[in-house]
Write a protein that holds these residues in place. Sequence first.
Motif, PDB file in Angstrom:
ATOM      1  N   GLY A  62       0.904  -1.369  -0.072  1.00  0.00           N
ATOM      2  CA  GLY A  62      -0.012  -0.006  -0.039  1.00  0.00           C
ATOM      3  C   GLY A  62       0.944   1.158   0.058  1.00  0.00           C
ATOM      4  O   GLY A  62       0.530   2.310  -0.619  1.00  0.00           O
ATOM      5  N   ALA A  65       2.454   1.528  -3.497  1.00  0.00           N
ATOM      6  CA  ALA A  65       1.270   1.866  -4.615  1.00  0.00           C
ATOM      7  C   ALA A  65       0.903   3.231  -4.380  1.00  0.00           C
ATOM      8  O   ALA A  65       0.730   3.906  -5.243  1.00  0.00           O
ATOM      9  N   LEU A 172      -5.513  -1.086  -3.305  1.00  0.00           N
ATOM     10  CA  LEU A 172      -5.082  -2.054  -3.121  1.00  0.00           C
ATOM     11  C   LEU A 172      -5.269  -2.734  -1.669  1.00  0.00           C
ATOM     12  O   LEU A 172      -5.582  -4.212  -1.646  1.00  0.00           O
TER      13      LEU A 172
END
Length: 211
Positions: A62, A65, A172
């Motif tokens: 996370g 991303a 995500l």
Amino acid sequence: MNGTSGRKPGDRPGKPGRTRRARKARGRVWLWRWRGNPLRRHDDVVEAWLLLVMWAVILVGGALAGTLAARAADQEFAHQRADRHPVAAVLVTDVPQTANGGDAYRAPAKVRWTAPDGTVRTGRTLVETGRQSGTKVTVWQNGRGTLTTQPPGPAEARVEAALFGASAALALAGLVYGGTALARWRLDRHRYEQWGAEWDLIGPRWDQKTG
């Protein structure tokens, strides 16, 4: 002096010890899938690894991303600021206060401007309401001379990039959490089937012993 001289009034003997034991017991409950015990099954170990991988991907993946999405958005906004420029234009049509399709401050209207290659072009863009035909306005065009919107400033771009990054991280996390929840549901179904099969074998013996 006795052994209770350093104790404050109202303190209960042995309370810190009970607290430590309670914390230790809670830790054993949370980590029971990792501890060797006769009740732990293969599905329990698989579930423990699923949870570990899930949190690792949510936290590490996370963050990665979100960082990549925020950086990509910030680069796109920087490219827009470099490519888009304000240019003087002239209104071709009136823009009344009650223009259809517009909000209280801006509405689409037809304008005429000069492109970077020197050609005179016309097109529609959002301008302030209450303007009359022939009024000079400022519009934004890109490097190809096409009308576009005003790019976000550096401060606004940072906020929007942060929102894009947070959205990517949350997306995500939601995807990973949903996949893990589905896998755990399948594990629970398998455990219930195992328990049912075992009870079919043990149940009759139990009835004989208690009958």
